[in-house]
Design a protein around this motif. Structure first.
Motif, PDB file in Angstrom:
ATOM      1  N   ARG A   1      16.447 -26.929  31.576  1.00 47.55           N
ATOM      2  CA  ARG A   1      17.434 -26.103  30.889  1.00 47.55           C
ATOM      3  C   ARG A   1      16.429 -25.312  30.003  1.00 47.55           C
ATOM      4  O   ARG A   1      16.737 -23.924  29.691  1.00 47.55           O
ATOM      5  N   ASP A   2      15.367 -25.794  29.576  1.00 47.67           N
ATOM      6  CA  ASP A   2      14.380 -24.948  28.505  1.00 47.67           C
ATOM      7  C   ASP A   2      13.657 -24.050  29.373  1.00 47.67           C
ATOM      8  O   ASP A   2      13.524 -22.733  29.051  1.00 47.67           O
ATOM      9  N   PHE A   3      13.561 -24.258  30.722  1.00 52.15           N
ATOM     10  CA  PHE A   3      12.722 -23.351  31.387  1.00 52.15           C
ATOM     11  C   PHE A   3      13.624 -22.362  31.899  1.00 52.15           C
ATOM     12  O   PHE A   3      13.349 -20.932  31.743  1.00 52.15           O
ATOM     13  N   ALA A   4      14.900 -22.682  32.287  1.00 51.66           N
ATOM     14  CA  ALA A   4      15.981 -21.588  32.656  1.00 51.66           C
ATOM     15  C   ALA A   4      16.160 -20.731  31.490  1.00 51.66           C
ATOM     16  O   ALA A   4      16.755 -19.720  31.902  1.00 51.66           O
ATOM     17  N   MET A   5      16.243 -21.094  30.391  1.00 55.92           N
ATOM     18  CA  MET A   5      16.660 -20.482  29.258  1.00 55.92           C
ATOM     19  C   MET A   5      15.360 -19.655  28.433  1.00 55.92           C
ATOM     20  O   MET A   5      15.699 -18.858  27.534  1.00 55.92           O
ATOM     21  N   LYS A   6      14.114 -19.579  29.197  1.00 57.95           N
ATOM     22  CA  LYS A   6      13.082 -18.704  28.733  1.00 57.95           C
ATOM     23  C   LYS A   6      13.259 -17.406  28.936  1.00 57.95           C
ATOM     24  O   LYS A   6      14.270 -17.029  29.761  1.00 57.95           O
ATOM     25  N   GLY A   7      12.861 -16.247  28.140  1.00 60.05           N
ATOM     26  CA  GLY A   7      13.261 -15.020  28.049  1.00 60.05           C
ATOM     27  C   GLY A   7      12.655 -14.562  29.617  1.00 60.05           C
ATOM     28  O   GLY A   7      13.575 -13.534  30.253  1.00 60.05           O
ATOM     29  N   ASN A   8      11.913 -14.706  30.109  1.00 58.72           N
ATOM     30  CA  ASN A   8      11.380 -14.297  31.388  1.00 58.72           C
ATOM     31  C   ASN A   8      12.304 -14.509  32.397  1.00 58.72           C
ATOM     32  O   ASN A   8      12.495 -13.582  33.140  1.00 58.72           O
ATOM     33  N   VAL A   9      12.866 -15.795  32.588  1.00 61.91           N
ATOM     34  CA  VAL A   9      13.877 -15.911  33.672  1.00 61.91           C
ATOM     35  C   VAL A   9      15.128 -15.365  33.394  1.00 61.91           C
ATOM     36  O   VAL A   9      15.669 -15.129  34.607  1.00 61.91           O
TER      37      VAL A   9
END
Length: 138
Positions: free
Chosen positions: A6-14
């Motif tokens: 979830r943290d990865f998916a919600m990063k700005g770049n993603v």
């Protein structure tokens, strides 16, 4: 593991990449329509009413159809007309992307040419500066 995803998916770049892919797909559909519905008919009219999408070379002797869809059902064909249409499609996308990137680069150069304001000092730096000035007066 779910939290990390979830943290990865919600990063700005993603999220930016996801938006870019969706916009790119929509842009691709527009360009496909532009090539298939506007540019290729004009080229066909200039060349005597030829429809490039039905140009093919049969790779089997049993292919006798007059259009590409039926020919593909009868056997192997080399659909060079479709390839030509997709190549023109690609060239249009490449030119448009080049122009967009060029305009963005010009805007970026204009921003870089402007003198940047010095960053405002943090509250701690302001406080320390005031203390220093008070100590100088003493």
């Amino acid at each position: 593991m779910l939290k990390e995803f979830r943290d990865f998916a919600m990063k700005g770049n993603v999220v930016d990449l996801a938006v870019a892919v969706i916009i790119g797909a929509a842009f691709g559909a527009i360009v496909t329509s532009l090539v298939g519905d506007i540019i290729m008919p004009i080229i066909g009219a200039i060349t005597g009413g030829l429809d490039f999408s039905n140009y093919y070379i049969p790779l089997s002797a049993k292919v006798t159809a007059s259009n590409l869809a039926d020919a593909k059902k009868q056997g192997a064909v080399l659909a060079y007309g479709n390839f030509l249409t997709l190549t023109i499609n690609f060239l249009i996308v490449a030119v448009v992307l080049f122009l967009v990137i060029r305009v963005m680069s010009q805007f970026k150069r204009k921003e870089e040419a402007k003198p940047a304001e010095p960053p405002k000092p943090s509250a701690e730096v302001v406080l320390l500066t005031e203390i220093r000035d008070l100590l100088k007066k003493s």
